[in-house]
Write an enzyme that holds these catalytic residues in place. Sequence first.
Site, PDB file in Angstrom:
ATOM      1  N   ASP A 160      37.128  36.751  35.788  1.00  0.00           N
ATOM      2  CA  ASP A 160      36.510  37.948  35.219  1.00  0.00           C
ATOM      3  C   ASP A 160      34.998  37.770  35.042  1.00  0.00           C
ATOM      4  O   ASP A 160      34.220  38.688  35.258  1.00  0.00           O
ATOM      5  CB  ASP A 160      37.115  38.265  33.844  1.00  0.00           C
ATOM      6  N   GLU A 179      48.884  39.830  41.085  1.00  0.00           N
ATOM      7  CA  GLU A 179      49.704  38.739  40.550  1.00  0.00           C
ATOM      8  C   GLU A 179      51.205  39.027  40.580  1.00  0.00           C
ATOM      9  O   GLU A 179      52.007  38.198  40.143  1.00  0.00           O
ATOM     10  CB  GLU A 179      49.239  38.406  39.124  1.00  0.00           C
ATOM     11  N   LYS A 216      49.685  45.007  41.544  1.00  0.00           N
ATOM     12  CA  LYS A 216      49.259  45.087  40.147  1.00  0.00           C
ATOM     13  C   LYS A 216      47.842  45.649  40.013  1.00  0.00           C
ATOM     14  O   LYS A 216      47.539  46.391  39.091  1.00  0.00           O
ATOM     15  CB  LYS A 216      49.306  43.691  39.536  1.00  0.00           C
ATOM     16  N   GLN A 217      46.981  45.273  40.933  1.00  0.00           N
ATOM     17  CA  GLN A 217      45.569  45.617  40.773  1.00  0.00           C
ATOM     18  C   GLN A 217      44.871  45.493  42.130  1.00  0.00           C
ATOM     19  O   GLN A 217      45.424  44.905  43.058  1.00  0.00           O
ATOM     20  CB  GLN A 217      44.923  44.665  39.786  1.00  0.00           C
TER      21      GLN A 217
END
Lengths: 776, 776
Positions: free
Chosen positions: A351, A493, A606-607
Site C-alpha cells: 500500500d 488474493e 477481489k480487486q
Amino acid sequence: MKTTVKYHQGDPWRLSEAAFDPAYLGKYEAIFTLGNGYLGTRAATEESYVGEKRDTFVAGTFDRFNEDEVTELPNLPDVFGLGITLDDNPLNLAVGEVVDYDRSLNLATGELTRRFIWEVADHRYQFESSRFVSLAKRHVLGQRIRITALDQPTQLLLTAGINGQVTNTGTQHFNDDVKRLYPGNILQLSTKTDQSQINFVITSGHSLQTEAEVGTVKTEMLRRKLISTYPVSLAVGQTITFTNLTTIYSSRDRDVTYPDIASLRELGLKRTTNLQTVGYDALLEESGQAWQDQIWRGMPIQIESTDVKDALAMNFARYHLTVMTPAHDPRMNIAAKGLSGEGYKGHTFWDTELFMLPYYIFTYPKIARSLETYRFLTLGGARRKAADNGYRGAQYPWESAWIDDGETTPVWGATDIVTGKATKIWSGFIEQHITADVAYGINEYIQATGDTDFADAMGYEVIIDTARFWASRLEYNQKLDRYEICDVIGPDEYKEHADNNAFTNHMAKWNMQLALTLISELHEHRQATYQRLDQRFDLVALAAEIQSKLSQLYLPEPNDEGVIPQDDAYLSKQTLDLSAYLKEDQVGSLFDHFNLEQVDNMQVTKQADVILLLFLFEKHFSQVIKRKNWDYYEPKTTHDSSLSLLTHSIFAADLGDQALAYQFYQRARDIDMGPNMFSSTDGIHAASIGGIWSMTIFGFGGIRYLDGRLRVSPHLPKAWTKLAFQLWWHGQKLAFEVTHQQVTIKNLTGTKSVSVDTDHGVVDVPENTAIAINLA
Amino acid sequence: MKTTVKYHQGDPWRLSEAAFDPAYLGKYEAIFTLGNGYLGTRAATEESYVGEKRDTFVAGTFDRFNEDEVTELPNLPDVFGLGITLDDNPLNLAVGEVVDYDRSLNLATGELTRRFIWEVADHRYQFESSRFVSLAKRHVLGQRIRITALDQPTQLLLTAGINGQVTNTGTQHFNDDVKRLYPGNILQLSTKTDQSQINFVITSGHSLQTEAEVGTVKTEMLRRKLISTYPVSLAVGQTITFTNLTTIYSSRDRDVTYPDIASLRELGLKRTTNLQTVGYDALLEESGQAWQDQIWRGMPIQIESTDVKDALAMNFARYHLTVMTPAHDPRMNIAAKGLSGEGYKGHTFWDTELFMLPYYIFTYPKIARSLETYRFLTLGGARRKAADNGYRGAQYPWESAWIDDGETTPVWGATDIVTGKATKIWSGFIEQHITADVAYGINEYIQATGDTDFADAMGYEVIIDTARFWASRLEYNQKLDRYEICDVIGPDEYKEHADNNAFTNHMAKWNMQLALTLISELHEHRQATYQRLDQRFDLVALAAEIQSKLSQLYLPEPNDEGVIPQDDAYLSKQTLDLSAYLKEDQVGSLFDHFNLEQVDNMQVTKQADVILLLFLFEKHFSQVIKRKNWDYYEPKTTHDSSLSLLTHSIFAADLGDQALAYQFYQRARDIDMGPNMFSSTDGIHAASIGGIWSMTIFGFGGIRYLDGRLRVSPHLPKAWTKLAFQLWWHGQKLAFEVTHQQVTIKNLTGTKSVSVDTDHGVVDVPENTAIAINLA
C-alpha cells in the site's frame, strides 16, 4: 443506510457526528483519530461504553506477545477516558435524553470538539470537550472538558488518570509498571514492552478550574492504572473546567537523548510541568498553526465542486495522511490502518509504494525519501526471507513492522465455514509481487525527484538486489522452454497458488529490466557507485543471468478477445453473477456463502489485478486493450479490497470516461468518510485515503510520471469547476490550476525550466512563468 | 445504605438481587459466583456493562505474566456472555424500563436464575435465564436463556461463543489459540498459559429450541474469540430457548489421563457432545442432587432465629466454602477470595488454617487433610524461603500459590499519599507468624481426627521443621540476656517492623514447645517415625537447641493494668480517636487521611492481634485478663481486615457477652451477604465466610478443641431458639442440638464412646445414646 455522519455545506474543513449512537463507536473512533505521525489515538468518547476500542499507538514501537503471535503495534495506556458521575448518575448517553449533540473534527486545526446537553433524572447538564494531539510538539496530547449544572446543585465526581488495563484485543504487551504521583496533580506511569523492551513514560498533568467547591482529591494506584478522583459540589449554573496535558516518551524516540527509564521519567515530569505553564489554549493554537504552515498553506489543494464532500475528502485524506505517517523517523513506515486501529497490527504493506508514496513524492519529497529509506533499512529482513525460502537477493516481507523483524504476516486467519478450521494466510509465503512493488516505489521516487544522493546510497542497491531475487525465483519450464513464476498470489488474493499471474510476471520483468538498464548506466556514468555494488553483487555475472532469463520469461499477453489472462487458470474457471453479493453493505459478504477454495475456482476477482497492471504500465497497452480488459474484469470484481475502487476510478478517467471515474471516486471517497457506519471499525483505510489524492491528482488532474517524464492530461468530472494543486518535480514547486477549459502551470520555485508532456505535446514551463494549455 | 439485596422471610436458601443497577455489578458477580472447587465463575450478567468483571478460574492453574509480577490464577476465556439485540436495540437494562426484575441464587441447588420484562421502544420482551456449574460433574457448566417477544414481531440477534479477550485486570495469561467449529454448533477453543504451559480446552455446545424462524447461523473466529450469531424472527408470543453446555479441561487435571492438547481437545469434544444428549434439565437436577447429598443432607446445620438472615448466612457460607475449596486435589488450597474474584490473585494465606480449616476438620475431615497435605507439598518452597533469608528449617510463604512457587507475595502495593510512591509490601518478608499458623493448623487436624497416617507421613515433619525455623530465627539480646523476635509484622499489619509482637512470640514458642513434646513422644512411642525424622533433622541436637532457646524466649505478658503489649513499642505510641473513621462505609478509610508510616506511630490496630492470641490460647489467660485486653484493644481496632470481626464475636461469646457477640456476628455475617454494595467487588472474603461457621459453632455453639479435648459451652444469642449441627470427632459423627436450656449430644457413628468437656465437667457420650446437659 442509517447514518449519523454530517457534512457541512460551504465548510470543507469540518466533519461531524450529528447524534450519538453507541452502535457506531468504532466509526468515529477511527475517522476522528488524532495524531501527528509519532503517535495516534482513537477518538474514544470521554465516558466508556461496551464495545469501545480505546487505542493509542506510538509508531514503530512494535512488540511480540509470544512465539505464537506476530509483532504488532501495542496499545498504550489510555489517558483520555474519564469517569463522570452526576449525583450518582454515571454519564451514559444511552440513558436519559441528549440534546444538541455535536462532535466535530476540525481538519484545519486538528481539534476534536464535542458538546451536548444531557438530561437525566429531570435535570440538565451541559458538556463541552476539546482534544488534540500536537503537530508542533509531537509528544504532547491535550484534553479539556467543561461541565455545567444547568438547573440544580449537583455532586460531581470526575475521575481521570492513566489506564494501562487496555489491551490489543486481549493481548497485553506491557509490564506492570511504576506509578508515581507528583505534586500539582501530575500522574506518571512508566512501563516497558515485554519482548522488545521499549521503555515508555506517560505523564499527565491535571488541572481543575472552577468557582465551585472542590473536595479532597484522591489518587489511587491500582494494577496497571493510576486514577485521581475530583469531587466537586456544583451550584446551579456553575461550571468546572478540567484540563489534562499529557506527554508520552519512549526509548525508541530519536529526539530523546537518554532513553533509560529514569531519564525518561525525569524528562516526562519536566515537560509536563512545563506544559502546565504554557496552558491548553496556547498549545492548541500552536498545533493549529503547524497544521496551517506545514499542510494547508504549505501545499494547498483546492477543489471547486457542486458537492462539498469532494473538497472535504481531500482535506480529510491529507489530515489522515499526516496523522498516520511517521515522517520523523525512517525506521518506520505507514501502517495499513495508520495509527487508527488494531487492524493489520500496524504493519506496512505494498500500500505504501502503490497508494501513499505518490502523494509524498509530489507533496513532501523528504517524507517520500524517509518512507523508501525504511525499505533500505529493512533489506536485512528481506535478504533473510529470500535465503529462508531458498532464493538469493532481497525478497521483501508481505507485512513489515520494525526494521529488524523481517516477515510479520500472521500464518492463520479467519474460519473456513465449510471445514470449521482456521484458514492459512499464504500472503507471507507467496504474495511475492511486493518485492517488485518496493523497487517500483523506489524508482518512482528517484525519477520524480532526481535524488541521486538517495539513489547512490540506498535506492540502487534495493533495485539490483530485488532483481537478483527475481532472477533466482524464475522457474524454468522445460516443456515450453521458458521461465515462469508459479504458485503465487497476485493482487487478487482470492486466487491462491496461481501460476503466471500477469501482474506478478510483468512486475518481475520490469524489475529485472530496470536493474539491467541501471547496471549499464552506472557502469557508464557513475563508476564509484558501480564499483561498490559490483563488489557486493558481481554485476557482470548478474547482468548476464538477468539478460538470459529475461529473454525467456513468459509474459501473459492479450488473447484473441484482447483479454490478458489474470493467470494460467483464470479464464477457464466457472463464472458467477456477482450482483446478488455486491448489493450488500459490507465487503467480503461472498464468504458467507462460499469458502475460499470455492471462490478460487470461479472467475471472481477481489480487486484490481490486470487493471492495476494496465494502469501502472499505461504506455505498454493500447486504449482498445484497456477498454476490453475493463469490460471483462470489472464485472467480475467484488472490490472487497479498499485498494480496488481507487484504481478503477483513475483507470476510468484515463479511458476518458469521467462520469464512470466520478462514480468510482465517490464510492472510494466514502469508504471511511461516507455514511457506512461499520466500514472503519478496525481503523481507517490508509491506501484508500492515499487514493483520494491519487484519484484527484492522477485521475481527474491527469498527472502522471512515466519513465522519468511528468505528464498532465486532465479529465475533470462534470461536478467540478476547478482543481488547483501544487507539486514538486525535480526540486521545482509547480502550481497547477485545472478547469474544464484549460490547465495553467506555474513554476513557483523558478530555478530551472520544467518540461511537461501534455495532450498537445511537450510544453516547457520556464522559470517564474505561468503557461496555459487549452483543453478543447 | 442504598441496597438491592433481598432476603426472603421463611426461606434461608434464597438470596436475591431485587433490582438491577449497573453500579452494583461487582457485588453480585462475587456473591452469586458459581463453582464446585474445581472451577469458579463470577456471575457477570448475560449482557455486558462497563465495569463488569467477567472472571472464570480453574483452581491451581497458576501462571506468571513475567518476572515483574507474581504468579496468579489466570482468568479463563468467558462462555456466559451473550449479545442480545432486539430490532437493533442491544439489551441494556440502563435503557428503557425493567419490570419484575429478579436474580436469585438458590443455595440449595446451586442454580442462578434471572428474570425480567424489558420495555424498550414501546415494546416488551420477557427474559428468563438459568445457569449452573455442576457439583456432580466438575468440568461442566450450563446456561439457558429464554426470550419471548410479548407484543410485536421482532428480529432477534443472539450471539454466543468463547471469548478469550478477557484479562486479569489487563494482564493476559494465555496464548492466542486454536479455534474450531464442529458440526452441531459445537465451538472449541484450545489455549495455553504462557509461563506455566498449562493446556486448556473449552468446548461449548449450543442448541436453540424455538417455533420461530431461525436464519443462517454464522460462526466467526476472531482474535482470541469464537462467536456464533443466531438470527431469529420472533412472531408475537414466540419464545426462543438457547442452551449452552460447556466443558473445561486442563492439563493440570488429575482426572484427565492424557493431558496433551490433542487428547484434551478430543476429550472436550466427546464430553460436550455427550452433554447435549443428556440435556440441561437432567444435568442441573444431577448437580442439585449432589448439593443435597454432599452438603445439606450430608452434614445438616439448623439455626432457628428471629432473623432469617442467620440461617441464610450459614447456608451462604457453606455454599461458598464448597464453591471455593479445591477439595479434589491436595496440590491446591483455598484462595483468600476463593474463586470469586481477582483480589489476592488466587493466593492462599494463613486464613486457611485459622478460619476455614476448622469447618473442614469438623465437617469434612478428608478435605481438611487435603488442605494440610498442600502445606506438606509446599515444604520445598518453605525450605527455600528459609534458606534465602539465612534461616534453617521451613519458613512458610505469606502468600502461597502452586506447590512449587514458594513465596508469591507481591513486593509493591498501593500508593503512599504523602510521598506519591508505591508502598512496599513487607508481609512476604517479615509477616512470619504464618509459619507457626501452618503448624497450628496441622496440629489441630491431627488432634481432632487422630489421623496418625497423615501425622506420620506428613504432619510431624512440618511441625518439626517449622520449629527448626523458629530456633534459627530467634535473636539473642545480649543486654537483656534473652531471645527475641524483632522486625516482624503481626496480625495487625499496620505495625510494620515490630519487635516482639506478642502473637508472633507466643505462636513461635508454642510451635517449638510442640516440636519438643512431639520429639519426646515419637522417641517413646513411634520409633519408626522417630528414626526417619531423626535422620533428616538430628532430633537430639534439635531438641537440645530448642530447649535451651525456649527457656530464654521473651514472651510479652500482661502489664500492671493487665494489658499484654502488642509489641515493644505499641503502648508508648500516641492514641487516636477512631470514631470519625469507623463511621465510614468502607474499610481502609483511615488511609485517606494518614499514610502507613503515620498509622504505624499510633495505637491503632487493623485487626484482632492480642485478642486473637487470647482466643487461640484461651486456657493460658484468665477471664479478667481477657476482658481487660478487650477493653483496651477493641476501641483501637479498625476491623479493616475481614478476619477481625469474627474473632471478636467468638471472643465476646467466650466472655459470656452474647449481645456483644451477636452484634459482631451480624457485622461479620454481612461483610459479603449484607447490604454493602461495594465490599465484595474484588471477590468474597473467604476467611469471613469460614467465620460464619466459626462464630456459629465455636462462638454460639461453644465448641472448641483444646489440647486434644472436645469442649462444648454454648452461648446462644437471644434471637436464636435452637442451633443443631453435626461434627466429626476422632471418627465419630456427633449431633449437637443447642437451646437456651440445654445441649443434647448424640453419637451417630456410635462405634466408640466420646468424652466431652462441658461447663459441668467431663461428660461421656456412649455409643448410640443421646446425652442432654442442662445449661441453667
